[in-house]
Design a protein around this motif. Structure first.
Motif, PDB file in Angstrom:
ATOM      1  N   ASN A 155       0.508 -16.458  -4.943  1.00 35.98           N
ATOM      2  CA  ASN A 155       0.013 -15.495  -5.915  1.00 35.98           C
ATOM      3  C   ASN A 155      -1.262 -14.873  -5.369  1.00 35.98           C
ATOM      4  O   ASN A 155      -2.090 -15.567  -4.781  1.00 35.98           O
ATOM      5  CB  ASN A 155      -0.304 -16.188  -7.243  1.00 35.98           C
ATOM      6  CG  ASN A 155       0.952 -16.722  -7.889  1.00 35.98           C
ATOM      7  OD1 ASN A 155       2.000 -16.089  -7.850  1.00 35.98           O
ATOM      8  ND2 ASN A 155       0.855 -17.915  -8.456  1.00 35.98           N
ATOM      9  N   LEU A 156      -1.382 -13.565  -5.598  1.00 35.36           N
ATOM     10  CA  LEU A 156      -2.590 -12.870  -5.161  1.00 35.36           C
ATOM     11  C   LEU A 156      -3.176 -12.135  -6.356  1.00 35.36           C
ATOM     12  O   LEU A 156      -2.448 -11.741  -7.273  1.00 35.36           O
ATOM     13  CB  LEU A 156      -2.277 -11.874  -4.030  1.00 35.36           C
ATOM     14  CG  LEU A 156      -1.773 -12.504  -2.725  1.00 35.36           C
ATOM     15  CD1 LEU A 156      -0.273 -12.615  -2.693  1.00 35.36           C
ATOM     16  CD2 LEU A 156      -2.253 -11.710  -1.545  1.00 35.36           C
ATOM     17  N   LYS A 157      -4.502 -11.967  -6.317  1.00 42.97           N
ATOM     18  CA  LYS A 157      -5.174 -11.250  -7.391  1.00 42.97           C
ATOM     19  C   LYS A 157      -5.507  -9.845  -6.904  1.00 42.97           C
ATOM     20  O   LYS A 157      -6.042  -9.692  -5.793  1.00 42.97           O
ATOM     21  CB  LYS A 157      -6.465 -11.998  -7.736  1.00 42.97           C
ATOM     22  CG  LYS A 157      -6.892 -11.809  -9.164  1.00 42.97           C
ATOM     23  CD  LYS A 157      -7.953 -12.805  -9.528  1.00 42.97           C
ATOM     24  CE  LYS A 157      -9.291 -12.089  -9.449  1.00 42.97           C
ATOM     25  NZ  LYS A 157     -10.432 -12.965  -9.524  1.00 42.97           N
ATOM     26  N   LEU A 158      -5.155  -8.842  -7.727  1.00 45.88           N
ATOM     27  CA  LEU A 158      -5.477  -7.461  -7.352  1.00 45.88           C
ATOM     28  C   LEU A 158      -6.973  -7.223  -7.553  1.00 45.88           C
ATOM     29  O   LEU A 158      -7.506  -7.498  -8.629  1.00 45.88           O
ATOM     30  CB  LEU A 158      -4.669  -6.524  -8.257  1.00 45.88           C
ATOM     31  CG  LEU A 158      -4.845  -5.035  -8.044  1.00 45.88           C
ATOM     32  CD1 LEU A 158      -4.318  -4.614  -6.692  1.00 45.88           C
ATOM     33  CD2 LEU A 158      -4.139  -4.258  -9.130  1.00 45.88           C
ATOM     34  N   ILE A 159      -7.665  -6.745  -6.518  1.00 48.44           N
ATOM     35  CA  ILE A 159      -9.100  -6.520  -6.707  1.00 48.44           C
ATOM     36  C   ILE A 159      -9.496  -5.044  -6.659  1.00 48.44           C
ATOM     37  O   ILE A 159     -10.525  -4.673  -7.170  1.00 48.44           O
ATOM     38  CB  ILE A 159      -9.965  -7.351  -5.721  1.00 48.44           C
ATOM     39  CG1 ILE A 159      -9.516  -7.180  -4.272  1.00 48.44           C
ATOM     40  CG2 ILE A 159      -9.938  -8.822  -6.100  1.00 48.44           C
ATOM     41  CD1 ILE A 159     -10.396  -7.920  -3.276  1.00 48.44           C
ATOM     42  N   GLU A 160      -8.668  -4.201  -6.042  1.00 47.75           N
ATOM     43  CA  GLU A 160      -9.045  -2.778  -5.968  1.00 47.75           C
ATOM     44  C   GLU A 160      -7.831  -1.936  -5.598  1.00 47.75           C
ATOM     45  O   GLU A 160      -7.000  -2.372  -4.799  1.00 47.75           O
ATOM     46  CB  GLU A 160     -10.108  -2.618  -4.869  1.00 47.75           C
ATOM     47  CG  GLU A 160     -10.792  -1.265  -4.854  1.00 47.75           C
ATOM     48  CD  GLU A 160     -11.796  -1.156  -3.692  1.00 47.75           C
ATOM     49  OE1 GLU A 160     -12.448  -2.181  -3.345  1.00 47.75           O
ATOM     50  OE2 GLU A 160     -11.892  -0.056  -3.127  1.00 47.75           O
ATOM     51  N   VAL A 161      -7.751  -0.739  -6.211  1.00 51.75           N
ATOM     52  CA  VAL A 161      -6.708   0.219  -5.821  1.00 51.75           C
ATOM     53  C   VAL A 161      -7.375   1.571  -5.617  1.00 51.75           C
ATOM     54  O   VAL A 161      -8.213   1.978  -6.429  1.00 51.75           O
ATOM     55  CB  VAL A 161      -5.635   0.382  -6.924  1.00 51.75           C
ATOM     56  CG1 VAL A 161      -4.530   1.318  -6.448  1.00 51.75           C
ATOM     57  CG2 VAL A 161      -5.039  -0.954  -7.316  1.00 51.75           C
ATOM     58  N   ALA A 162      -7.015   2.253  -4.545  1.00 43.81           N
ATOM     59  CA  ALA A 162      -7.554   3.603  -4.313  1.00 43.81           C
ATOM     60  C   ALA A 162      -6.464   4.461  -3.689  1.00 43.81           C
ATOM     61  O   ALA A 162      -5.567   3.941  -3.010  1.00 43.81           O
ATOM     62  CB  ALA A 162      -8.750   3.523  -3.368  1.00 43.81           C
ATOM     63  N   ASN A 163      -6.539   5.756  -3.929  1.00 37.93           N
ATOM     64  CA  ASN A 163      -5.630   6.684  -3.243  1.00 37.93           C
ATOM     65  C   ASN A 163      -6.249   7.104  -1.920  1.00 37.93           C
ATOM     66  O   ASN A 163      -7.394   7.568  -1.897  1.00 37.93           O
ATOM     67  CB  ASN A 163      -5.424   7.946  -4.080  1.00 37.93           C
ATOM     68  CG  ASN A 163      -4.320   7.774  -5.086  1.00 37.93           C
ATOM     69  OD1 ASN A 163      -4.571   7.329  -6.205  1.00 37.93           O
ATOM     70  ND2 ASN A 163      -3.101   8.093  -4.693  1.00 37.93           N
ATOM     71  N   LEU A 164      -5.486   6.959  -0.826  1.00 41.72           N
ATOM     72  CA  LEU A 164      -5.955   7.517   0.447  1.00 41.72           C
ATOM     73  C   LEU A 164      -5.558   8.978   0.544  1.00 41.72           C
ATOM     74  O   LEU A 164      -6.241   9.782   1.173  1.00 41.72           O
ATOM     75  CB  LEU A 164      -5.377   6.736   1.625  1.00 41.72           C
ATOM     76  CG  LEU A 164      -5.835   5.279   1.774  1.00 41.72           C
ATOM     77  CD1 LEU A 164      -5.209   4.646   3.003  1.00 41.72           C
ATOM     78  CD2 LEU A 164      -7.356   5.186   1.851  1.00 41.72           C
ATOM     79  N   ASP A 165      -4.401   9.313  -0.042  1.00 45.01           N
ATOM     80  CA  ASP A 165      -3.970  10.693  -0.260  1.00 45.01           C
ATOM     81  C   ASP A 165      -3.023  10.635  -1.453  1.00 45.01           C
ATOM     82  O   ASP A 165      -2.784   9.546  -1.987  1.00 45.01           O
ATOM     83  CB  ASP A 165      -3.371  11.321   1.017  1.00 45.01           C
ATOM     84  CG  ASP A 165      -1.998  10.769   1.381  1.00 45.01           C
ATOM     85  OD1 ASP A 165      -1.318  10.184   0.508  1.00 45.01           O
ATOM     86  OD2 ASP A 165      -1.586  10.941   2.541  1.00 45.01           O
ATOM     87  N   PRO A 166      -2.474  11.778  -1.934  1.00 45.64           N
ATOM     88  CA  PRO A 166      -1.682  11.710  -3.162  1.00 45.64           C
ATOM     89  C   PRO A 166      -0.481  10.762  -3.076  1.00 45.64           C
ATOM     90  O   PRO A 166      -0.003  10.264  -4.097  1.00 45.64           O
ATOM     91  CB  PRO A 166      -1.235  13.159  -3.370  1.00 45.64           C
ATOM     92  CG  PRO A 166      -2.281  13.975  -2.679  1.00 45.64           C
ATOM     93  CD  PRO A 166      -2.706  13.168  -1.498  1.00 45.64           C
ATOM     94  N   ASN A 167       0.021  10.490  -1.872  1.00 41.83           N
ATOM     95  CA  ASN A 167       1.203   9.630  -1.717  1.00 41.83           C
ATOM     96  C   ASN A 167       0.900   8.216  -1.249  1.00 41.83           C
ATOM     97  O   ASN A 167       1.814   7.411  -1.113  1.00 41.83           O
ATOM     98  CB  ASN A 167       2.147  10.238  -0.665  1.00 41.83           C
ATOM     99  CG  ASN A 167       3.010  11.312  -1.260  1.00 41.83           C
ATOM    100  OD1 ASN A 167       3.442  11.210  -2.404  1.00 41.83           O
ATOM    101  ND2 ASN A 167       3.242  12.361  -0.496  1.00 41.83           N
TER     102      ASN A 167
END
Ligand SMILES: NC(=O)c1ccc[n+]([C@@H]2O[C@H](COP(=O)([O-])OP(=O)(O)OC[C@H]3O[C@@H](n4cnc5c(N)ncnc54)[C@H](OP(=O)(O)O)[C@@H]3O)[C@@H](O)[C@H]2O)c1
Length: 176
Positions: A155-167
């Motif tokens: 199991n992993l914990k999500l710590i950050e999400v970012a868009n590098l580009d729209p896709n």
């Protein structure tokens, strides 16, 4: 010392497109992000198959840069004797935890684990990753090298999400 796995995957979890070696499939945005990010790590760890896919580039960079170490996992380090440069480009069959102790003893504080599937699998299994940074490309391959070789229940914990580009998403996880 921080140990970060860095990988680009397709939506179906492959790190290569079919049997094509390398990661040419990644977006321009990921390529820029990856090369800038890599500069912030003074130790780059990888398996011999990943090394082989970028052998010229890695060897040239390693021979010309004294501040970084590239450490390649292989069960036959002797095969690479002529390429090796102490402290810059080394080949090892040490268990990963011992390799990390060695890297730390050399004074490196930021370690990037750069794959491929066998090496990500090994580090995941042995709980050696502090974080895993995944670039998720909006592509489906159907076949290729799976991101983690072997059987895992993690199991992993999500710590950050970012868009590098729209896709393209960059997703950072912490193994629990
Ligand atoms: N999309 C991405 O982000 C990404 C990232 C990295 C790599 N890739 C691609 O993925 C492919 C490579 O992945 P892969 O899973 O086939 O290979 P890999 O993980 O790069 O390397 C496997 C090799 O590592 C060595 N190894 C494995 N376990 C070891 C251990 N316990 N001790 C010592 N050495 C050990 C062995 O080398 P020997 O055979 O020499 O003994 C083995 O053949 C390449 O095409 C590469 O370009 C993609």
């Amino acid at each position: 010392m921080e140990v970060i796995g860095i990988v680009a995957i397709s939506l179906d979890g492959f790190i290569t497109q079919g049997n094509k070696p390398g990661s040419a499939f990644t977006s321009a945005a990921d390529k820029v992000w990856f090369s800038q990010t890599l500069e912030t790590f003074s130790a780059h760890l990888m398996g011999s198959v990943t090394f082989a896919a970028e052998r010229e580039t890695i060897t040239r960079a390693a021979h010309n840069t004294s501040s970084k170490i590239r450490l390649v996992f292989t069960r036959s380090p002797g095969k690479y004797r002529s390429l090796a440069r102490p402290g810059r480009l080394e080949f090892t069959d040490a268990p990963p935890a011992d390799a990390l102790r060695y890297i730390r003893a050399l004074g490196h504080e930021r370690v990037a684990v750069l794959g491929g599937g066998q090496i990500y699998g090994l580090f995941l299994k042995e709980n050696l990753l502090d974080e895993l940074w995944v670039t998720l490309e909006a592509k489906v391959f159907g076949s290729g090298t799976p991101v983690f070789a072997g059987e895992h229940r993690k199991n992993l914990k999500l710590i950050e999400v970012a868009n590098l580009d729209p896709n393209t998403l960059l997703i950072k996880y912490k193994p629990e």
